[in-house]
Structures are given as structure tokens and as C-alpha cells.
Design an enzyme around this catalytic site. Structure first.
Site, mmCIF file in Angstrom:
data_model
loop_
_atom_site.group_PDB
_atom_site.id
_atom_site.type_symbol
_atom_site.label_atom_id
_atom_site.label_comp_id
_atom_site.label_asym_id
_atom_site.label_seq_id
_atom_site.Cartn_x
_atom_site.Cartn_y
_atom_site.Cartn_z
ATOM 1 N N GLY A 106 -18.362 -4.665 44.150
ATOM 2 C CA GLY A 106 -17.855 -3.511 44.731
ATOM 3 C C GLY A 106 -18.396 -3.412 46.105
ATOM 4 O O GLY A 106 -19.600 -3.642 46.449
ATOM 5 N N VAL A 109 -19.245 -0.066 46.997
ATOM 6 C CA VAL A 109 -20.153 0.987 47.377
ATOM 7 C C VAL A 109 -21.581 0.254 47.005
ATOM 8 O O VAL A 109 -22.753 0.590 47.517
ATOM 9 C CB VAL A 109 -20.056 2.073 46.202
ATOM 10 N N GLU A 135 -26.166 -10.378 38.972
ATOM 11 C CA GLU A 135 -25.186 -11.288 38.668
ATOM 12 C C GLU A 135 -24.841 -12.180 39.804
ATOM 13 O O GLU A 135 -24.482 -13.343 39.891
ATOM 14 C CB GLU A 135 -23.892 -10.301 38.044
ATOM 15 N N ILE A 195 -15.137 3.757 38.126
ATOM 16 C CA ILE A 195 -13.743 4.174 38.048
ATOM 17 C C ILE A 195 -14.126 5.859 38.179
ATOM 18 O O ILE A 195 -13.819 6.661 39.053
ATOM 19 C CB ILE A 195 -12.789 3.931 37.417
ATOM 20 N N GLY A 250 -20.157 -7.607 33.904
ATOM 21 C CA GLY A 250 -21.451 -7.661 33.055
ATOM 22 C C GLY A 250 -22.103 -6.404 33.173
ATOM 23 O O GLY A 250 -23.151 -6.215 32.939
HETATM 24 C C1 LIG Z 1 -15.297 0.078 39.433
HETATM 25 C C2 LIG Z 1 -15.101 -0.614 40.636
HETATM 26 C C3 LIG Z 1 -13.560 -1.248 40.523
HETATM 27 C C4 LIG Z 1 -15.483 -0.077 41.826
HETATM 28 O O1 LIG Z 1 -15.270 -0.851 42.712
HETATM 29 P P1 LIG Z 1 -15.651 -0.384 44.222
HETATM 30 O O2 LIG Z 1 -15.532 -1.486 45.174
HETATM 31 O O3 LIG Z 1 -17.447 -0.027 44.313
HETATM 32 O O4 LIG Z 1 -15.014 1.270 44.577
HETATM 33 P P2 LIG Z 1 -13.894 1.760 45.479
HETATM 34 O O5 LIG Z 1 -14.202 3.072 45.452
HETATM 35 O O6 LIG Z 1 -13.834 0.630 46.645
HETATM 36 O O7 LIG Z 1 -12.655 1.416 44.375
HETATM 37 C C5 LIG Z 1 -12.221 0.188 44.222
HETATM 38 C C6 LIG Z 1 -10.473 0.374 43.921
HETATM 39 O O8 LIG Z 1 -10.602 1.361 42.830
HETATM 40 C C7 LIG Z 1 -10.060 2.579 43.090
HETATM 41 N N1 LIG Z 1 -10.512 3.668 42.259
HETATM 42 C C8 LIG Z 1 -11.813 4.052 42.095
HETATM 43 N N2 LIG Z 1 -11.900 5.037 41.444
HETATM 44 C C9 LIG Z 1 -10.762 5.480 40.820
HETATM 45 C C10 LIG Z 1 -10.314 6.552 39.938
HETATM 46 N N3 LIG Z 1 -11.064 7.257 39.437
HETATM 47 N N4 LIG Z 1 -8.929 6.163 39.779
HETATM 48 C C11 LIG Z 1 -7.997 5.573 40.430
HETATM 49 N N5 LIG Z 1 -8.441 4.574 41.149
HETATM 50 C C12 LIG Z 1 -9.797 4.473 41.500
HETATM 51 C C13 LIG Z 1 -10.177 2.891 44.497
HETATM 52 O O9 LIG Z 1 -9.321 3.593 44.914
HETATM 53 C C14 LIG Z 1 -10.035 1.311 44.952
HETATM 54 O O10 LIG Z 1 -8.559 1.110 44.992
HETATM 55 P P3 LIG Z 1 -8.065 0.081 46.076
HETATM 56 O O11 LIG Z 1 -8.545 -1.247 45.820
HETATM 57 O O12 LIG Z 1 -6.529 0.144 45.594
HETATM 58 O O13 LIG Z 1 -8.252 0.767 47.282
HETATM 59 C C15 LIG Z 1 -15.920 -2.038 40.350
HETATM 60 O O14 LIG Z 1 -17.347 -1.666 40.542
HETATM 61 C C16 LIG Z 1 -15.742 -2.652 39.133
HETATM 62 O O15 LIG Z 1 -14.810 -3.453 38.881
HETATM 63 N N6 LIG Z 1 -16.510 -2.664 38.212
HETATM 64 C C17 LIG Z 1 -16.612 -3.195 36.789
HETATM 65 C C18 LIG Z 1 -17.337 -4.468 37.056
HETATM 66 C C19 LIG Z 1 -18.735 -4.328 37.329
HETATM 67 O O16 LIG Z 1 -19.228 -3.439 37.139
HETATM 68 N N7 LIG Z 1 -19.326 -5.644 37.326
HETATM 69 C C20 LIG Z 1 -20.679 -5.562 37.884
HETATM 70 C C21 LIG Z 1 -21.384 -6.284 36.864
HETATM 71 S S1 LIG Z 1 -22.979 -6.905 37.141
#
Ligand SMILES: CC(C)(COP(=O)(O)OP(=O)(O)OC[C@H]1O[C@@H](n2cnc3c(N)ncnc32)[C@H](O)[C@@H]1OP(=O)(O)O)[C@@H](O)C(=O)NCCC(=O)NCCS
Ligand SMILES: CC(C)(COP(=O)(O)OP(=O)(O)OC[C@H]1O[C@@H](n2cnc3c(N)ncnc32)[C@H](O)[C@@H]1OP(=O)(O)O)[C@@H](O)C(=O)NCCC(=O)NCCS
Lengths: 502, 502
Positions: A269, A271, A292, A362, A386
Site C-alpha cells: 500500500g 501509506v 514480505e 481499511i 500476510g
Molecule cells: C488496507 C489497504 C487496502 C490499504 O492500502 P493503502 O494503499 O495503504 O491505503 P489507501 O489509503 O491508499 O487505500 C487504498 C484504497 O482503499 C480505500 N479505502 C481505504 N480505507 C477505506 C475505508 N475505510 N472505506 C472504504 N475504502 C477505503 C481507499 O479509498 C483506496 O481506494 P482507491 O484505490 O479506490 O483509491 C492495504 O494495506 C491492504 O490491502 N492490506 C491488506 C494486506 C496487507 O496488509 N498486506 C501486507 C502484508 S505483509
């Protein structure tokens, strides 16, 4: 050098065929284990040829698709668009695949990545028919040189009935030696300790073993990895990173960390990537990563010498990052090691090393339950990946997010998480651009106060305070005050009106 | 033999004092780490003397109380009644303590038991002032012979500024040798693999080390452990056990388990105990247990020879069980080993051994998220305890419960869990008296169908089907169909009307 020079084993060179011929071997209904992890090292020719059997030849063909994690448009994208995937595990971030999952058209099993290989070995998921693995090359002895991701490749190659290889000469040959494939695993009761005691330790070999008789086809390709760009680092992410750096410095002052910290894990992601950027100017040195995926931010840290070593299971670079990686490969060669996911994500190793874990999310609720995967509790974003392997076993488990999403219409801090991936016990620090909540040692009510006051957005803070005060008055029990009649009402309001704001 | 014969070290014998004198050393506001795990091996004299300082002498005295897990009425009960506990971790099952927690009068930190010792060492919870540890005896060299539980005693003794010992000659002296205290732990980056590769392995010493200068008082007692009785096994529990046995036999037929199974973990609670009873007549043999507590059911299995070894951190026996244990101690001596909780519950060891894990629960939702701790999402029952350590790392993680509670007014299968301790990824098998749902490899929607059809009570099944069908129609996303406006309405109805039935 011609492409075929990558295939040094004569027996396997004799099995070279077109992607179309190889794709023709796949049967309707079978389970296929493909390589690929966060857009690296996935097969790029066979999946497209498979899609074409449906889209161009009109065949009725559906497969169960297993991978390491997410792949790229030529794999998940092409197969999802062709509606060729009946079931999918363990992780997806492809938009077309996501769309079909959320319409109920793909059966998606979202798993802890560390569970995948062991559970397949344990026989819980049925028989894997075919493995389709992208590699950098084949050595004379028939062993396989991995590409830009390892993921579950070792397991797919070992467990599948038959193997198809994509030898992709886009991958730099100097990748050879940058992998550590551990073959010491076993099923219980015969498992023994994994002998890894530092992020840079080597416990395996540099190639995959593969019985050449199982190989039914070898495809030659020259095709780049997905390498999706990262968003430019914005003010919000920079502020989040700042809070995180302050926290780490504070831990150093308190004597709980040294200025070498402990092995870093940084999630997927935007952030998470921004946080890495913040480390460049922080007063730490000789850092190591046990993580990872290797993102651009990690390359920056390697380049400036802050980071001396990075262990991962895959590269996850932007196009510029991939270019830089290749141009400086001699520099990175002894500083980067790719391992099977079952090792990169193994609770045993993560807990032993004491990783500092930083993952995106999220939403979190006022008690610090974290939702990483399901928007409004039902719509998949990617999956848990992960994050659970690291969060529960980390030295300190941190989750980062902007305090709002969708232009302020969604609060990332809610009365109750609409879905839980990480329970309060696995979440020690929460960070938004508003501030940081250090939750270690705090009971639920103290957590709630900190999270509301430090992390929530001012537009939502009064609503959270109001909910929490009324919950403390009217809750059934007072360990974690809650009002089930309205704890998910913010999500309901968003679904109905497009905003969590009243 | 007189009580004092238990104290073979002269330096420590000189520190013998009354419980009242020892209790007088405790200061208002300090953190006290006491021994005790599921009603065994907890100090029984000092806590009462401490309570009397409040109740009889009218002192203003409150402590932070840390233990291994639950204790007994003379500790948690007495201190909770005297309102002497300001904060409590990591587990409580005492009714008086529970009541104060649910009224918001005790700050309760409910933790993964495997996290406790490491996080205390890591300095996350502040300074431990005093350790109060019940033991069986003191050897000439000053080392301490543990009693009927080990729990966090090693950590409390090592980390506390000062130590108070209760030498309880009610404990059988032949307990000496039945403990395995591992001193190979370290803080990262110096942690190494835990060299345990089978449930019966020995990796430590039989006694606790303790710097005699830290000991400020030794109390002599002769007082029995709590030893709460189990409910007699009822028809419901017997049926649950039957389903579980059928499942294990099926796994054996499928070749995923042998007739020796894998090390068993059985949780706290009546249903878990009943399951053990079911194993007596099942076609397995030479079983081993790698578990948290040794219940009556485990003794039965040892007695009949089904079980050849049990590793735990504590005994948790009924009064009859305790009597039996003592009478046959020679028989049990080489078949039972008690370890520190950080080892009995260590993810590294549990995953390596491949435990078969069976735990009780409060409720599960249709996707298999499990709530083990919070009734209606807010009222604590006991806590998560070690259930998360086992569930996530087990070979197969099973949860058992009657399909209803409170005379049918509560369904144990609900549309959405009001609180989540175990996420779907950590729950592979769900069992009620209605039937068993094998969830391995299933996507959320397939899980929902199985759980509703196999596990829910007929009184609630039509309501669950109705909810799920409407959720599939109206949900925001279809990965885990849900309706936030009513997913917690069953809990709300119970709170308002005393029943989840409309
Ligand atoms: C949760 C996760 C999606 C956040 O991703 P990110 O790129 O850091 O965060 P962003 O703020 O850019 O959000 C990504 C998307 O989620 C959406 N989003 C974030 N928080 C949200 C919420 N509370 N409700 C709805 N949508 C949300 C954002 O709007 C963005 O959407 P877009 O792609 O349509 O613009 C991402 O970290 C993830 O998939 N995590 C699960 C897997 C993981 O943690 N892997 C690491 C293991 S080692
Ligand atoms: C969840 C737990 C309480 C179940 O205990 P159990 O003895 O197997 O189950 P029972 O059905 O007898 O239930 C115990 C109590 O919980 C109540 N209960 C169970 N399900 C309930 C529900 N859904 N709603 C409300 N109350 C419920 C029962 O009515 C009973 O209450 P009572 O004591 O007032 O009669 C117990 O397993 C536990 O505390 N687990 C968490 C810790 C753990 O798993 N440790 C093992 C680690 S190794």
C-alpha cells in the site's frame, strides 16, 4: 544471448513449446498453482493463451487458481476478464478479479499467507493438478533459477502432478544467488526448528528442485513484471510517517529499542511505502528488513545505506524501481534475499526476530480491532495477506491509515469494525495523520479514549465521543462498552447515502 | 514432616514470616505479579491478608494484579471483593472479579497468554514491583520447586524487584521433577530456536532460579488448590464429542491423520472436557497432549492408556481429580510435564508440533468468526486466554459449543459475531450438538451455508437462512454478504427482551 541460452538442461530444452500449446494442456475444472507475488514473477504468456481459448475459441473453461499472492493484468486480469476463474486463493488485488469476487462470481478464499503452503501439504485443499511457474532460467542439472518472487513456487512444484515453466529472459540473470529456498520443512510430527536467527541468514539453496519428468512444457518469454507505480507521497502520508518516526525515537530513548531498531516489516500500500521514506532522515542506522515485499521505499533505504539488508518473498517495485534495481543489481546482490512465503511469513521466525511491523488498513474501531480487507464488512479490497502473520508475532505491531477515506465521506475510525482481521490483542499502535495511539498495556476503555482523541478526524471525533459516552452509560457490559443497535450504523449510513456523515 | 522441612535453604528459612507481615510489605499502587493458572498453584495466604488490610483495617489499598491466568477465590475472589484490584491482566474467571470488570471497576487487559511474558520482558507494561509465588518447596541451593502451575512464574521471579514465596506443603513433594523450566529465552535480536520437537521433550530444568537477596518474605501454608468441579457430562456435550470423533476418524481414513493423531490441545470449559471423555472409546492410541491445562478428562485418558504423555502449564482438576492425581502420582510422574506458559503456548512450538486444537466459544457467526470472550460484545466472560495461540497455529483448529445458551434464548450461531477473538482464517471446524462444519478450503459463502445447515439450532435456522438470503441480495459487496442494519439485531433483541427469538 538468445532466449534459449537460459535453458541449460537438454531434457527440458526439448520441452520448449508455444504458450498456446502449453495452455491447451490445462483441462476444464482443474486446480492450477501459478507463481506470482505482488506483481512479480508471475507467468505472463500461458494465462493469456488460456483466456484466448475462452474468448477467441469460445471454449467452456474454468480453473481453480492458486498463486503466491497478487499477480498482474496478464494473469489475474486476463483470466478474470475471460471469466475463467471459478475459485481463487490466497490473495487478489486485481481490479477485474476484485469486481467478480464482489459480484459473487469468483469463490475467493482469503488466507493467512503463512497458512497456504502447510495446508496444501497437509492435504486440506485437494489435489493440485498443474503448476505454472515463471523462472529466470534452468541450470544444466535441471534445477530452476527463481525470478522476482518466490511465493509458493516450491510447494506448487513439489505438490503438482505436472509442471509448466515460463522462462522469462526479461529477468536479469544476475538474480541467480539472490534466493534462499529452504527444503527443511516436513509434516508433523517430523517438523524441526527453522534455523534462521537473523534477517540475513541463509538456510537453503539458491534454486528450486524439480523432477524433470513432471515438466510437460517450457515456454520462453521476454515480458516485464507488472511493476505498478506508487502514488506520489502526499502530505497525509508524510504526517503519518512523522508520527511513526517520533514513536520509534521515543522507544529508543526509553531503552526499548536501539538505534538499529529490529527487523522492519512494511506492508503493501501507499501509506506503508511513505513510511519507509520517512526512515531516510531518521536517526537510525544499520537497519535490516524482514518483510514480505521489497518496495521502492526499501530500495531508497538500501541506496542511502540506512538499510543494510532486506529479506522478502518478492519484489514489488514501480517501473522506475525495477529499472533502478536492474541498473544497480551488483550493489543489491548481497543485500537482498528472496525466500518462500512460508519462511518470510512464518510466525516462528517473525516472533524470534522481533519484527517491527507496519501495515495499512481499511478501518479500526475505538477498541483497536482492525479491518484490513472488507469495505463496509462485505466488499473485498485485497485480502488479509500476510498482515496477520506479522501483526500477531511482531515485537511491535503498528497499523497506519489516513483518518478518512473517499474525500472525508468515510471515517477510518468507527464505533465497531464492520469486519475484523486483527483483534485488539494484535494491534499495539494505531497511526493516522491526526496522531498516534500507543495502546500497549491499555485496557479497552483506555484504548478507546486514546484512539478517539489521537487518531480520529475532527469531523468524526465528536460523533465518536458521543457514541462512546452513551455506550459507557447503556452498554450490556462495561468491558468494551458497545451499543449493538447503532455500532454499525455509520456503515449503514454510508451504504444508503454515500457518506458516514449524518 | 513439618512444614519447614520444605525449606531446605537456610538463608531463605530465615525469612519465614506470617502472611500478615508479608502482606504489609505491599504498597498502595504497586504492580504485583502472582503465581496461579486455572485454579492451581496460586498464593492463598498473602492475598487474604492483603484483603484484610482493606476490609478489617480500613486501609486505602489498590494493586495492579498480574498472574498466569485465572486463580482461585482466595486470590482473585478475595481481592476483588475487597475492591483491591485497580488493574488486572492477563485472564480472569473469578465471578467477583468478572462482576467488577463488567461494572467498569477493574481495568482488565485480556491478552494472548503467549504475549504476556515476552511483552513484560520487552518493558511494555512498566515495572513489576513484587512477585508472590506459590511453590512446593525450596532446595538447599535456594532453587524453587514449582507447584501445580508454572504460568508466568519464571518471568515474575526474574523481573520483579522483590519476591515473596508461599511454600505450600499441601502440594505433594513428588511434584519435583515434573516441571520443565526453559531458560533459553532472550530478547531480540538474540532469540534462538526453541529446541522442543515433541510434546514430551525436555529442554529446561526442574526448578526456578531465584536470587535469594530478592526474597523479602517466605510464608508457610497448607492450603488446597481451588479445584472447581466440572459439570457432569450431559447429552449435548456427548453429542458434540461424537461429531468430533467422527471427524477425526474421517481424517484418519483420508490419510491426513494417523491413528496416533497429533498432539492434542483441549481448552477450558465443560464442553472441552466432555470431548476428552469421547476419546476414551475412539480408535486412537499412543496419544500425546500439548496443551495449556491438564483437566480430569486428560487424567482419564492417561489412566486408560490412550494418552501416553501430557505437556501443560498447569493442572486444572476437580477435587476428585486432584485426589486421584495425588494417589497415583507415581504413575503420572513420567507422563506429565508442566512448562512456562510462554512455552506451552508458543506459536513456534504449536505450529511445529501441529496440535489438534479444541476450544469452547461463546458464539460464531455464519462466516465462522468466533467470539470466545464477550457476551453481547461487551460483557466479559473470561478472556481470550491461550485460545488464539492455539487456534492460529494448530494443525486443525476446532471450536465447540452447544448451539444455544440460556435455555434456548441465545443462539450460538449469529448473523455477525458481536466481538471477534478468532477470525475466519483461524477457525477450520465448528461443532455443535446439531453437527459439524468442516470449513477448510471453503470461501465465506460456502462456509455460511455449511455453518447454518450443520451447526445452528432448528429454532434459529430459518431466521439465519432468511438473513443470509436477503444479505446475498442486498449486501454492499458479495464476498461476505452482510446487512449492517440488522447483523447485530439479535444481540440487541436479547439485551432488550431477554431472548434472541422474536
Ligand atoms: C488496507 C489497504 C487496502 C490499504 O492500502 P493503502 O494503499 O495503504 O491505503 P489507501 O489509503 O491508499 O487505500 C487504498 C484504497 O482503499 C480505500 N479505502 C481505504 N480505507 C477505506 C475505508 N475505510 N472505506 C472504504 N475504502 C477505503 C481507499 O479509498 C483506496 O481506494 P482507491 O484505490 O479506490 O483509491 C492495504 O494495506 C491492504 O490491502 N492490506 C491488506 C494486506 C496487507 O496488509 N498486506 C501486507 C502484508 S505483509
Ligand atoms: C467460551 C467459554 C466461556 C465456554 O465455556 P464452556 O464451559 O465450554 O461452555 P458453557 O456452554 O458451559 O458456557 C459457559 C458459560 O457461558 C455462557 N454462554 C455460552 N455461550 C453463550 C452465549 N452465546 N451468550 C451468552 N452466554 C453464553 C453459558 O450460558 C455459561 O454460563 P453460566 O456459567 O452462567 O452457566 C470458555 O471456553 C472460555 O472461556 N474460552 C476462552 C478461553 C479459552 O478458550 N481458553 C482455552 C485456551 S487453551
Amino acid at each position: 544471448m538468445t532466449t534459449s541460452d537460459r535453458i541449460k538442461n537438454a531434457q527440458l530444452r526439448a520441452k520448449v513449446m508455444s504458450a498456446e500449446d502449453a495452455a491447451a494442456l490445462i483441462e476444464n475444472g482443474e486446480i492450477v498453482g501459478m507463481s506470482g507475488f505482488t506483481g512479480s514473477g508471475y507467468p505472463k504468456a500461458l494465462p493469456k493463451a488460456l483466456a484466448s481459448r475462452i474468448e477467441d475459441a469460445g471454449e467452456d473453461l474454468k480453473i481453480g487458481l492458486w498463486t503466491g499472492a497478487s499477480t498482474g493484468p496478464e494473469l489475474d486480469g486476463a483470466l478474470a476478464k475471460a471469466n475463467a476463474i471459478v475459485s481463487r486463493m490466497p490473495y487478489n488485488s486485481d481490479p477485474a478479479g476484485r469486481d467478480r469476487i464482489n459480484k459473487g462470481e469468483i469463490d475467493y478464499l482469503d488466507m493467512h499467507l503463512s497458512h497456504v503452503a502447510p495446508m496444501v501439504w497437509e492435504g486440506f485443499f485437494g489435489k493440485l493438478k498443474t503448476a505454472v511457474i515463471e523462472i529466470t532460467g534452468i541450470r544444466e542439472d535441471g534445477s530452476l533459477i527463481p525470478a522476482t518472487s518466490v511465493g509458493n513456487n516450491k510447494t506448487w512444484i513439489d505438490c503438482a502432478e505436472r509442471v509448466i515453466l515460463e522462462v522469462n529472459s526479461w529477468h536479469d540473470e544476475r538474480l541467480e544467488g539472490m534466493h534462499d529456498i529452504y527444503y527443511g520443512g516436513a509434516l508433523p510430527p517430523n517438523r524441526v526448528p527453522i534455523p534462521l536467527v537473523s534477517a540475513d541468514g541463509k538456510i537453503g539453496q539458491t534454486t528450486f528442485r524439480c523432477d524433470p519428468h513432471k515438466v510437460v512444457g517450457v515456454i520462453e518469454t521476454f515480458l516485464p513484471d507488472r511493476n505498478a507505480p506508487f502514488s506520489p507521497i502526499d502530505e497525509t502520508s508524510r504526517t503519518i510517517a512523522g508520527h511513526l518516526m517520533d514513536f520509534l525515537e521515543h522507544e529508543m530513548k526509553m531503552g526499548r529499542l536501539t538505534d538499529r531498531l529490529l527487523p522492519l516489516q512494511s506492508g503493501v500500500g501507499n501509506v506503508a511505502n511513505a513510511v519507509l521514506d520517512g526512515l531516510k532522515d531518521a536517526p537510525f542506522h544499520d537497519l535490516k528488513a524482514y518483510t514480505e515485499v521489497l518496495q521502492d521505499g526499501m530500495l531508497d533505504l538500501l541506496d542511502c545505506g540506512k538499510l543494510t539488508f532486506a529479506s522478502a518473498t518478492a519484489l514489488s517495485l514501480s517501473p522506475e524501481g525495477a529499472e533502478r534495481f536492474r541498473n544497480n543489481l551488483e550493489f543489491y546482490r548481497d543485500k537482498v534475499l528472496l525466500r518462500p512465503t512460508e519462511i518470510s511469513n512464518h510466525p516462528e521466525v517473525i516472533r524470534r526476530l522481533g519484527c517491527i511491523s507496519m501495515n495499512g488498513m481499511i478501518e479500526a474501531d475505538i477498541y483497536g480491532n482492525v479491518n484490513s480487507s472488507l469495505v463496509m464488512g462485505s466488499k473485498i479490497m485485497n485480502g488479509i495477506g500476510g498482515s496477520g502473520d506479522f501483526a500477531r508475532n511482531a515485537f511491535i505491531s503498528m497499523f497506519v491509515t489516513p483518518s478518512t477515506a473517499k474525500g472525508g465521506k468515510i471515517s477510518a475510525i468507527v464505533p465497531q469494525a464492520s469486519h475484523v482481521d486483527h483483534i485488539t490483542q494484535d494491534v499495539q499502535v494505531l497511526i493516522t495523520e491526526q496522531g498516534l495511539a500507543d495502546l500497549r498495556g491499555l485496557s479497552p476503555k483506555k484504548r478507546a479514549e486514546k484512539i478517539i482523541e489521537n487518531c480520529s478526524h475532527p469531523d468524526y471525533r465528536p460523533m465518536l465521543r458521543d457514541y462512546y459516552e452513551r455506550a459507557k452509560r447503556d452498554s450490556f457490559g462495561l468491558q468494551t462498552p458497545s451499543l449493538p443497535s447503532e455500532s454499525l450504523s455509520w456503515h449503514q449510513r454510508f451504504i444508503e447515502t454515500g457518506s458516514m456523515l449524518p
